[in-house]
Design a protein around this motif. Structure first.
Motif, mmCIF file in Angstrom:
data_model
loop_
_atom_site.group_PDB
_atom_site.id
_atom_site.type_symbol
_atom_site.label_atom_id
_atom_site.label_comp_id
_atom_site.label_asym_id
_atom_site.label_seq_id
_atom_site.Cartn_x
_atom_site.Cartn_y
_atom_site.Cartn_z
ATOM 1 N N LYS A 49 28.587 33.639 74.818
ATOM 2 C CA LYS A 49 29.972 33.640 74.315
ATOM 3 C C LYS A 49 30.978 33.924 75.426
ATOM 4 C CE LYS A 49 32.966 36.292 71.284
ATOM 5 N NZ LYS A 49 33.067 37.396 70.343
ATOM 6 N N LYS A 50 30.688 34.927 76.260
ATOM 7 C CA LYS A 50 31.619 35.299 77.322
ATOM 8 C C LYS A 50 31.813 34.154 78.315
ATOM 9 C CE LYS A 50 32.420 38.834 80.815
ATOM 10 N NZ LYS A 50 31.897 40.029 81.474
ATOM 11 N N GLU A 51 30.734 33.496 78.704
ATOM 12 C CA GLU A 51 30.820 32.377 79.644
ATOM 13 C C GLU A 51 31.589 31.205 79.029
ATOM 14 O OE1 GLU A 51 26.652 31.825 80.237
ATOM 15 O OE2 GLU A 51 26.622 33.040 82.064
ATOM 16 N N HIS A 52 31.316 30.932 77.755
ATOM 17 C CA HIS A 52 32.002 29.845 77.064
ATOM 18 C C HIS A 52 33.500 30.137 76.976
ATOM 19 C CE1 HIS A 52 33.048 27.127 73.697
ATOM 20 N NE2 HIS A 52 32.150 26.351 74.292
ATOM 21 N N PHE A 53 33.851 31.379 76.653
ATOM 22 C CA PHE A 53 35.253 31.778 76.553
ATOM 23 C C PHE A 53 35.943 31.664 77.914
ATOM 24 C CE2 PHE A 53 38.573 35.038 76.879
ATOM 25 C CZ PHE A 53 39.408 34.623 75.853
ATOM 26 N N THR A 54 35.314 32.172 78.954
ATOM 27 C CA THR A 54 35.882 32.118 80.305
ATOM 28 C C THR A 54 36.132 30.672 80.717
ATOM 29 O OG1 THR A 54 34.751 34.170 80.906
ATOM 30 C CG2 THR A 54 35.511 32.783 82.713
ATOM 31 N N ARG A 55 35.195 29.827 80.424
ATOM 32 C CA ARG A 55 35.346 28.407 80.758
ATOM 33 C C ARG A 55 36.517 27.793 79.980
ATOM 34 N NH1 ARG A 55 30.772 23.789 79.950
ATOM 35 N NH2 ARG A 55 32.009 22.066 80.720
ATOM 36 N N ALA A 56 36.636 28.145 78.706
ATOM 37 C CA ALA A 56 37.734 27.627 77.876
ATOM 38 C C ALA A 56 39.086 28.067 78.439
ATOM 39 C CB ALA A 56 37.579 28.098 76.432
ATOM 40 N N ILE A 57 39.185 29.314 78.872
ATOM 41 C CA ILE A 57 40.432 29.821 79.454
ATOM 42 C C ILE A 57 40.750 29.060 80.743
ATOM 43 C CG2 ILE A 57 41.553 31.818 80.553
ATOM 44 C CD1 ILE A 57 41.471 32.013 77.507
ATOM 45 N N GLU A 58 39.762 28.891 81.604
ATOM 46 C CA GLU A 58 39.979 28.191 82.873
ATOM 47 C C GLU A 58 40.423 26.747 82.643
ATOM 48 O OE1 GLU A 58 36.208 28.707 84.824
ATOM 49 O OE2 GLU A 58 36.711 30.736 85.493
ATOM 50 N N GLU A 59 39.828 26.079 81.661
ATOM 51 C CA GLU A 59 40.160 24.681 81.395
ATOM 52 C C GLU A 59 41.529 24.519 80.737
ATOM 53 O OE1 GLU A 59 36.874 23.220 79.082
ATOM 54 O OE2 GLU A 59 35.559 23.097 80.838
ATOM 55 N N ASN A 60 42.013 25.563 80.080
ATOM 56 C CA ASN A 60 43.262 25.459 79.323
ATOM 57 C C ASN A 60 44.327 26.441 79.779
ATOM 58 O OD1 ASN A 60 42.615 23.475 77.001
ATOM 59 N ND2 ASN A 60 40.852 24.844 77.058
ATOM 60 N N GLU A 61 44.181 27.004 80.978
ATOM 61 C CA GLU A 61 45.146 28.013 81.408
ATOM 62 C C GLU A 61 46.548 27.447 81.580
ATOM 63 O OE1 GLU A 61 44.122 29.925 85.069
ATOM 64 O OE2 GLU A 61 43.947 28.048 86.144
ATOM 65 N N GLY A 62 46.668 26.162 81.816
ATOM 66 C CA GLY A 62 47.984 25.541 81.946
ATOM 67 C C GLY A 62 48.828 25.705 80.690
ATOM 68 N N LEU A 63 48.210 25.566 79.547
ATOM 69 C CA LEU A 63 48.971 25.716 78.305
ATOM 70 C C LEU A 63 49.415 27.159 78.100
ATOM 71 C CD1 LEU A 63 47.375 27.031 75.581
ATOM 72 C CD2 LEU A 63 46.103 24.930 75.838
ATOM 73 N N ILE A 64 48.607 28.106 78.545
ATOM 74 C CA ILE A 64 49.000 29.516 78.439
ATOM 75 C C ILE A 64 50.190 29.778 79.358
ATOM 76 C CG2 ILE A 64 48.268 31.923 78.752
ATOM 77 C CD1 ILE A 64 45.379 30.949 78.182
ATOM 78 N N TYR A 65 50.148 29.247 80.572
ATOM 79 C CA TYR A 65 51.270 29.422 81.507
ATOM 80 C C TYR A 65 52.554 28.812 80.954
ATOM 81 C CZ TYR A 65 48.341 31.232 85.269
ATOM 82 O OH TYR A 65 47.503 32.002 86.020
ATOM 83 N N LYS A 66 52.443 27.637 80.334
ATOM 84 C CA LYS A 66 53.632 26.992 79.781
ATOM 85 C C LYS A 66 54.276 27.861 78.706
ATOM 86 C CE LYS A 66 52.101 22.413 80.899
ATOM 87 N NZ LYS A 66 51.412 21.240 80.442
ATOM 88 N N VAL A 67 53.446 28.439 77.860
ATOM 89 C CA VAL A 67 53.988 29.310 76.809
ATOM 90 C C VAL A 67 54.627 30.548 77.430
ATOM 91 C CG1 VAL A 67 53.381 30.756 74.825
ATOM 92 C CG2 VAL A 67 52.433 28.450 75.019
ATOM 93 N N THR A 68 53.980 31.127 78.439
ATOM 94 C CA THR A 68 54.562 32.322 79.059
ATOM 95 C C THR A 68 55.873 31.996 79.764
ATOM 96 O OG1 THR A 68 53.315 32.110 81.147
ATOM 97 C CG2 THR A 68 52.304 33.433 79.393
ATOM 98 N N LEU A 69 55.972 30.816 80.359
ATOM 99 C CA LEU A 69 57.221 30.415 81.018
ATOM 100 C C LEU A 69 58.348 30.216 80.013
ATOM 101 C CD1 LEU A 69 55.870 27.888 83.664
ATOM 102 C CD2 LEU A 69 57.080 30.015 84.146
ATOM 103 N N LEU A 70 58.010 29.702 78.861
ATOM 104 C CA LEU A 70 59.022 29.426 77.845
ATOM 105 C C LEU A 70 59.566 30.702 77.212
ATOM 106 C CD1 LEU A 70 60.478 27.178 76.228
ATOM 107 C CD2 LEU A 70 58.631 27.343 74.574
ATOM 108 N N TYR A 71 58.719 31.701 77.049
ATOM 109 C CA TYR A 71 59.100 32.883 76.278
ATOM 110 C C TYR A 71 59.308 34.156 77.108
ATOM 111 C CZ TYR A 71 58.253 30.195 72.071
ATOM 112 O OH TYR A 71 58.315 29.249 71.083
#
Length: 162
Positions: free
Chosen positions: A3-25
């Motif tokens: 689970k931890k490895e799968h989650f870490t991989r998901a974050i790495e693959e989608n970190e751009g969307l997290i950054y976009k939200v943080t930039l907006l708000y």
């Protein structure tokens, strides 16, 4: 893969969307870093609730946006002018001055929208379908179309006033 490895991989693959939200708000680097950490924490806490029926990125957007909006309301803070996407700035650098001014004006007007409208227009500008936006925001697809139309009219009206 655990689970931890799968989650870490998901974050790495989608970190751009997290950054976009943080930039907006957010309006400062420290606030962006704090919000990024809070979003990742909330994603981890709710990772078991992710159902495979939605796209992972759609689910992550929903958690990220809800976390950002909740934190703003909790802290009773206003967001100043921030960049929606650094790529937009790079594109603007390659255009003439009048295009740069238009882009800045649009950006400034988007910052005046309410939290839900900002989220919807961010997703729309990213090319998300009405169905994806509906799933992320938690409203019907037809309501998304209506809201996007109203947001466009609102932005056009605000820009024409300037």
């Amino acid at each position: 893969m655990n689970k931890k490895e799968h989650f870490t991989r998901a974050i790495e693959e989608n970190e751009g969307l997290i950054y976009k939200v943080t930039l907006l708000y957010t309006d400062s680097l420290q606030d962006r870093e704090d919000l990024y950490q809070e979003i990742v924490f909330q994603l981890w806490k709710s990772y078991d609730s992710f159902d495979e029926f939605s796209k992972l990125s759609t689910w992550m957007y929903r958690v990220a946006m809800n976390t950002a909006i909740y934190n703003l309301k909790k802290n009773n803070r206003k967001v100043g002018t921030t960049t929606i996407d650094p790529m937009v700035e790079r594109i603007a650098e390659h255009k003439d001055h009048s295009e740069d001014e238009k882009l800045k004006l649009l950006h400034d007007q988007i910052q005046k929208l309410n939290l839900l409208e900002k989220g919807i227009i961010l997703l729309y500008l990213e090319g998300k379908s009405h169905d994806e936006i509906a799933e992320i925001i938690g409203i019907t697809t037809s309501n998304v179309g209506t809201k996007i139309s109203r947001i466009k009219k609102k932005l056009k009206s605000q820009i024409n006033k300037n």
